[in-house]
Scaffold this motif. Structure first.
Motif, PDB file in Angstrom:
ATOM      1  N   LYS A 151     -32.213 -57.617  10.007  1.00  0.00           N
ATOM      2  CA  LYS A 151     -31.720 -57.210  11.015  1.00  0.00           C
ATOM      3  C   LYS A 151     -32.220 -55.228  10.239  1.00  0.00           C
ATOM      4  CE  LYS A 151     -26.666 -55.349  11.355  1.00  0.00           C
ATOM      5  NZ  LYS A 151     -25.102 -55.451  10.776  1.00  0.00           N
ATOM      6  N   TYR A 152     -31.841 -55.167   8.965  1.00  0.00           N
ATOM      7  CA  TYR A 152     -32.020 -53.837   8.405  1.00  0.00           C
ATOM      8  C   TYR A 152     -33.871 -53.657   8.251  1.00  0.00           C
ATOM      9  CZ  TYR A 152     -27.146 -54.661   6.808  1.00  0.00           C
ATOM     10  OH  TYR A 152     -26.187 -55.070   7.068  1.00  0.00           O
ATOM     11  N   PHE A 153     -34.537 -54.427   8.502  1.00  0.00           N
ATOM     12  CA  PHE A 153     -35.820 -54.082   8.579  1.00  0.00           C
ATOM     13  C   PHE A 153     -36.289 -53.432   9.610  1.00  0.00           C
ATOM     14  CE2 PHE A 153     -36.949 -57.217   5.208  1.00  0.00           C
ATOM     15  CZ  PHE A 153     -37.184 -56.372   4.337  1.00  0.00           C
ATOM     16  N   ASN A 154     -35.328 -53.824  11.063  1.00  0.00           N
ATOM     17  CA  ASN A 154     -35.291 -53.550  12.512  1.00  0.00           C
ATOM     18  C   ASN A 154     -34.550 -52.040  12.135  1.00  0.00           C
ATOM     19  OD1 ASN A 154     -36.651 -55.362  12.893  1.00  0.00           O
ATOM     20  ND2 ASN A 154     -35.215 -56.749  13.610  1.00  0.00           N
ATOM     21  N   GLN A 155     -34.068 -51.914  11.372  1.00  0.00           N
ATOM     22  CA  GLN A 155     -33.619 -50.820  11.211  1.00  0.00           C
ATOM     23  C   GLN A 155     -33.650 -49.056  11.190  1.00  0.00           C
ATOM     24  OE1 GLN A 155     -29.312 -50.813   9.721  1.00  0.00           O
ATOM     25  NE2 GLN A 155     -28.513 -52.342  11.121  1.00  0.00           N
ATOM     26  N   ALA A 156     -34.734 -49.885   9.437  1.00  0.00           N
ATOM     27  CA  ALA A 156     -35.474 -48.804   8.620  1.00  0.00           C
ATOM     28  C   ALA A 156     -36.613 -48.851   9.596  1.00  0.00           C
ATOM     29  CB  ALA A 156     -36.089 -49.756   8.014  1.00  0.00           C
ATOM     30  N   MET A 157     -36.977 -49.749  10.506  1.00  0.00           N
ATOM     31  CA  MET A 157     -38.182 -48.895  11.708  1.00  0.00           C
ATOM     32  C   MET A 157     -38.179 -48.246  12.361  1.00  0.00           C
ATOM     33  SD  MET A 157     -40.449 -51.259  11.044  1.00  0.00           S
ATOM     34  CE  MET A 157     -41.819 -51.662  11.906  1.00  0.00           C
ATOM     35  N   ARG A 158     -36.722 -48.236  13.422  1.00  0.00           N
ATOM     36  CA  ARG A 158     -35.989 -46.856  14.114  1.00  0.00           C
ATOM     37  C   ARG A 158     -36.129 -45.933  13.826  1.00  0.00           C
ATOM     38  NH1 ARG A 158     -33.348 -51.928  15.909  1.00  0.00           N
ATOM     39  NH2 ARG A 158     -30.914 -51.201  14.686  1.00  0.00           N
ATOM     40  N   GLY A 208     -32.153 -46.390  -5.069  1.00  0.00           N
ATOM     41  CA  GLY A 208     -31.902 -45.241  -5.007  1.00  0.00           C
ATOM     42  C   GLY A 208     -31.918 -44.145  -4.192  1.00  0.00           C
ATOM     43  N   ASN A 209     -31.917 -43.789  -4.499  1.00  0.00           N
ATOM     44  CA  ASN A 209     -32.021 -42.156  -3.728  1.00  0.00           C
ATOM     45  C   ASN A 209     -32.523 -41.498  -3.761  1.00  0.00           C
ATOM     46  OD1 ASN A 209     -29.195 -41.988  -2.716  1.00  0.00           O
ATOM     47  ND2 ASN A 209     -28.041 -41.259  -4.482  1.00  0.00           N
ATOM     48  N   ALA A 210     -33.715 -41.913  -4.721  1.00  0.00           N
ATOM     49  CA  ALA A 210     -35.310 -41.192  -4.697  1.00  0.00           C
ATOM     50  C   ALA A 210     -35.886 -42.762  -5.394  1.00  0.00           C
ATOM     51  CB  ALA A 210     -35.513 -40.476  -5.944  1.00  0.00           C
ATOM     52  N   PRO A 211     -36.521 -43.388  -3.819  1.00  0.00           N
ATOM     53  CA  PRO A 211     -36.812 -44.918  -4.383  1.00  0.00           C
ATOM     54  C   PRO A 211     -38.416 -44.101  -4.443  1.00  0.00           C
ATOM     55  CG  PRO A 211     -36.290 -45.099  -2.339  1.00  0.00           C
ATOM     56  CD  PRO A 211     -35.259 -43.477  -2.648  1.00  0.00           C
ATOM     57  N   LEU A 212     -39.720 -45.285  -5.340  1.00  0.00           N
ATOM     58  CA  LEU A 212     -40.588 -44.563  -6.008  1.00  0.00           C
ATOM     59  C   LEU A 212     -41.579 -45.725  -4.071  1.00  0.00           C
ATOM     60  CD1 LEU A 212     -41.638 -44.516  -8.707  1.00  0.00           C
ATOM     61  CD2 LEU A 212     -41.230 -43.148  -8.083  1.00  0.00           C
ATOM     62  N   LEU A 213     -41.468 -45.373  -3.289  1.00  0.00           N
ATOM     63  CA  LEU A 213     -42.238 -45.308  -2.233  1.00  0.00           C
ATOM     64  C   LEU A 213     -43.854 -46.038  -2.841  1.00  0.00           C
ATOM     65  CD1 LEU A 213     -40.198 -43.669   0.336  1.00  0.00           C
ATOM     66  CD2 LEU A 213     -38.974 -45.048  -0.534  1.00  0.00           C
ATOM     67  N   SER A 214     -44.207 -44.949  -2.926  1.00  0.00           N
ATOM     68  CA  SER A 214     -46.067 -45.144  -2.739  1.00  0.00           C
ATOM     69  C   SER A 214     -46.462 -46.916  -3.606  1.00  0.00           C
ATOM     70  CB  SER A 214     -45.936 -44.379  -3.810  1.00  0.00           C
ATOM     71  OG  SER A 214     -45.789 -43.618  -4.830  1.00  0.00           O
ATOM     72  N   THR A 215     -44.735 -46.505  -5.107  1.00  0.00           N
ATOM     73  CA  THR A 215     -45.599 -47.062  -5.832  1.00  0.00           C
ATOM     74  C   THR A 215     -45.422 -49.683  -5.597  1.00  0.00           C
ATOM     75  OG1 THR A 215     -44.711 -46.742  -7.427  1.00  0.00           O
ATOM     76  CG2 THR A 215     -44.585 -49.192  -8.317  1.00  0.00           C
ATOM     77  N   ILE A 216     -44.080 -49.869  -4.263  1.00  0.00           N
ATOM     78  CA  ILE A 216     -44.396 -50.645  -3.200  1.00  0.00           C
ATOM     79  C   ILE A 216     -46.641 -50.629  -2.222  1.00  0.00           C
ATOM     80  CG2 ILE A 216     -43.862 -51.846  -0.698  1.00  0.00           C
ATOM     81  CD1 ILE A 216     -41.668 -50.131  -1.133  1.00  0.00           C
ATOM     82  N   LEU A 217     -46.958 -49.965  -2.711  1.00  0.00           N
ATOM     83  CA  LEU A 217     -48.344 -49.897  -2.007  1.00  0.00           C
ATOM     84  C   LEU A 217     -49.000 -50.023  -2.950  1.00  0.00           C
ATOM     85  CD1 LEU A 217     -48.355 -46.333   0.204  1.00  0.00           C
ATOM     86  CD2 LEU A 217     -48.137 -48.711   1.165  1.00  0.00           C
ATOM     87  N   MET A 218     -48.928 -49.644  -4.690  1.00  0.00           N
ATOM     88  CA  MET A 218     -49.911 -49.522  -4.979  1.00  0.00           C
ATOM     89  C   MET A 218     -49.830 -51.093  -6.279  1.00  0.00           C
ATOM     90  SD  MET A 218     -51.401 -47.287  -5.219  1.00  0.00           S
ATOM     91  CE  MET A 218     -51.639 -45.359  -5.090  1.00  0.00           C
ATOM     92  N   LEU A 219     -47.953 -51.867  -5.826  1.00  0.00           N
ATOM     93  CA  LEU A 219     -48.237 -53.172  -6.394  1.00  0.00           C
ATOM     94  C   LEU A 219     -48.305 -54.241  -4.877  1.00  0.00           C
ATOM     95  CD1 LEU A 219     -45.307 -52.486  -8.299  1.00  0.00           C
ATOM     96  CD2 LEU A 219     -47.425 -52.823  -9.263  1.00  0.00           C
ATOM     97  N   GLY A 220     -47.813 -53.733  -3.603  1.00  0.00           N
ATOM     98  CA  GLY A 220     -48.108 -54.517  -3.154  1.00  0.00           C
ATOM     99  C   GLY A 220     -49.133 -55.617  -2.371  1.00  0.00           C
ATOM    100  N   LYS A 277     -42.334 -53.951   4.868  1.00  0.00           N
ATOM    101  CA  LYS A 277     -42.325 -54.822   6.030  1.00  0.00           C
ATOM    102  C   LYS A 277     -44.097 -54.495   6.907  1.00  0.00           C
ATOM    103  CE  LYS A 277     -40.686 -57.720   8.902  1.00  0.00           C
ATOM    104  NZ  LYS A 277     -40.442 -58.930   8.665  1.00  0.00           N
ATOM    105  N   TYR A 278     -44.209 -52.994   6.771  1.00  0.00           N
ATOM    106  CA  TYR A 278     -45.604 -52.839   7.169  1.00  0.00           C
ATOM    107  C   TYR A 278     -46.405 -53.518   6.282  1.00  0.00           C
ATOM    108  CZ  TYR A 278     -49.435 -50.204   8.010  1.00  0.00           C
ATOM    109  OH  TYR A 278     -50.342 -49.241   8.792  1.00  0.00           O
ATOM    110  N   ILE A 279     -46.876 -53.100   4.670  1.00  0.00           N
ATOM    111  CA  ILE A 279     -47.183 -53.951   4.506  1.00  0.00           C
ATOM    112  C   ILE A 279     -47.377 -55.822   5.082  1.00  0.00           C
ATOM    113  CG2 ILE A 279     -47.879 -52.281   3.212  1.00  0.00           C
ATOM    114  CD1 ILE A 279     -47.006 -53.661   0.805  1.00  0.00           C
ATOM    115  N   GLY A 280     -46.664 -55.965   4.489  1.00  0.00           N
ATOM    116  CA  GLY A 280     -46.305 -57.873   4.931  1.00  0.00           C
ATOM    117  C   GLY A 280     -45.469 -58.174   3.639  1.00  0.00           C
ATOM    118  N   ILE A 281     -44.709 -57.552   2.974  1.00  0.00           N
ATOM    119  CA  ILE A 281     -43.758 -58.145   2.258  1.00  0.00           C
ATOM    120  C   ILE A 281     -42.291 -58.089   2.761  1.00  0.00           C
ATOM    121  CG2 ILE A 281     -42.186 -57.428   0.072  1.00  0.00           C
ATOM    122  CD1 ILE A 281     -45.256 -56.931  -0.698  1.00  0.00           C
TER     123      ILE A 281
END
Length: 439
Positions: free
Chosen positions: A72-79, A136-148, A180-184
């Motif tokens: 449910k929350y992944f779908n909300q994020a997509m929107r 939190g309010n400043a997540p390290l989004l790019s690190t998901i790509l770098m690790l995932g 979700k985009y990268i498959g985790i």
């Protein structure tokens, strides 16, 4: 040393002074941090989910009843995510995946070592890995790509991601979108040392893993250190505050150099920032003016930048050769070589996490989109550690197959060495085979 308004300046220090100038702050954590983290780890190991709920309330001020993020929350994020952001993620993902895929060198090659002796190494994905993403309010989004991305390219069977929740118990929609985009899709709402402990020992809700990756604050770093010492779980690398060293000559644009110093300083008040230069007073005056000008335009994180710059250093040396010598002693996380013949000088670098060449290669590009990995060794560990790659998510198993003829050829060597070590049963394990004609 001369005290400038924003940074410390050292003019032509002697080689005997270098070590004291480049010395980093001690990584030894206060006893209190170690004590707190040990307590968290022990409680999570013993009480599982209940302990995590308690620590989520205490440190993240969030009441968590269900740790795993549902569809449910992944779908909300997509929107919620804009199309522009989606395109940026797609571009970064494409570059990072392309670079890492091209650098997969691990192939199973059978090697005939000698007659009748064949050996090979097989690269196996680490079955279960955990990724920690500061949130939190400043997540390290790019690190998901770098690790995932490298974890997925390595074909790890089970990949989980832990990140701290906001006070309302939610996870930032951008973070969920990228995951979700990268498959985790095994994402858990837990942060801090308790997340590291949960991934190490497992709880009712969170599965245990064999290796933990990702940056974090002092408590996360200490938890990783303790876990790696007290359990079978390994970690990606030791870590400290983020770092940059810049080598600049008259070829370097003072505006660009100032922007690089400032961009790195906004990470952390304890950021390690050094500029090595052979430039004249005029160039340094231009740099000082640019630093002040660009600093005055900063709105967010200004206090962090100010504290970080206060500990930054400009070291003026006599030659680029000296600059390279000193930077190899520093072994920085990030190194910018912004000088004439930067490619030539880059070939002299033996200790660095990631190197950026020329006026148009800022660290920010590598942080997000060039394709290289930004999870890198700090605190001088670049002398013995590498940044994250697909290899980080693989383990090696060696194999050997020996014919009777091959064993005969090796027998004298094995018998002599095992006898000298006093391990006579080793010697017998060879002899018993060679005496058995039916084999």
């Amino acid at each position: 040393m001369k005290d400038g308004n924003m940074v410390q300046i050292y003019s032509y220090p002697s080689i005997t002074e270098w070590n004291s100038i480049i010395k980093r702050e001690s990584l030894n954590d206060p006893y209190q941090v170690t004590h707190v983290v040990n307590s968290i780890i022990q409680n999570v190991e013993k009480y599982g989910d209940e302990a995590i709920k308690k620590y989520s309330k205490k440190y993240d001020h969030a009441d968590i009843t269900e740790f795993r993020v549902t569809e449910k929350y992944f779908n909300q994020a997509m929107r919620k995510v804009s199309n522009r952001f989606k395109k940026s993620v797609e571009k970064a993902y494409s570059n990072i995946k392309y670079f890492h895929k091209k650098n997969i060198l691990e192939k199973d090659i059978k090697i005939k070592v000698s007659k009748g002796v064949v050996c090979w190494i097989k690269y196996i994905p680490i079955e279960k890995v955990g990724l920690y993403i500061p949130g939190g309010n400043a997540p390290l989004l790019s690190t998901i790509l770098m690790l995932g991305i490298p974890a997925l390219l390595a074909k790890c069977k089970n990949i989980i991601l832990c990140t701290p929740p906001n006070q309302d118990g939610s996870i930032h929609h951008d973070l969920l979108y990228i995951s979700k985009y990268i498959g985790i899709d095994h994402v858990y709402k837990v942060g801090g040392a308790q997340a590291i402990a949960a991934m190490a020992y497992g709880t009712e809700s969170i599965p245990s893993v064999y290796k933990i990756f990702g940056p974090g604050n002092t408590y996360v770093t200490m938890a990783k250190k303790i876990i790696s010492q007290k359990s079978i779980v390994s970690i990606d690398m030791p870590s400290g505050p983020t770092e940059i060293a810049i080598i600049a000559d008259n070829n370097a644009n003072p505006k660009f150099v100032a922007s690089d110093l400032l961009s790195q300083s906004e990470h952390d008040p304890e950021s390690y920032i050094i500029l090595l230069t052979i430039n004249n007073k005029l160039w340094l005056n231009q740099l000082d003016k640019e630093l002040k000008k660009q600093y005055s335009q900063i709105v967010e994180r200004k206090n962090i930048v100010q504290k970080s710059l206060k500990n930054s250093k400009i070291i003026i040396l006599s030659s680029l050769k000296d600059c390279i010598k000193l930077v190899n002693d520093i072994a920085p996380e990030h190194l910018i070589i912004n000088c004439k013949d930067s490619y030539y000088w880059a070939n002299k670098v033996i200790n660095a996490g990631s190197v950026f060449l020329g006026n148009y290669s800022p660290v920010s590009a590598g942080d997000y989109a060039t394709g290289t990995n930004h999870v890198l060794p700090t605190y001088g560990y670049a002398k013995s550690y590498s940044g994250i790659s697909v290899s980080s998510f693989l383990k090696r198993i060696s194999f050997q197959m020996i014919s009777k003829e091959g064993l005969i050829n090796l027998s004298e060597c094995i018998e002599d060495l095992s006898s000298e070590e006093g391990l006579l049963a080793h010697k017998k394990s060879i002899n018993i085979r060679l005496q058995n004609d039916s084999s």
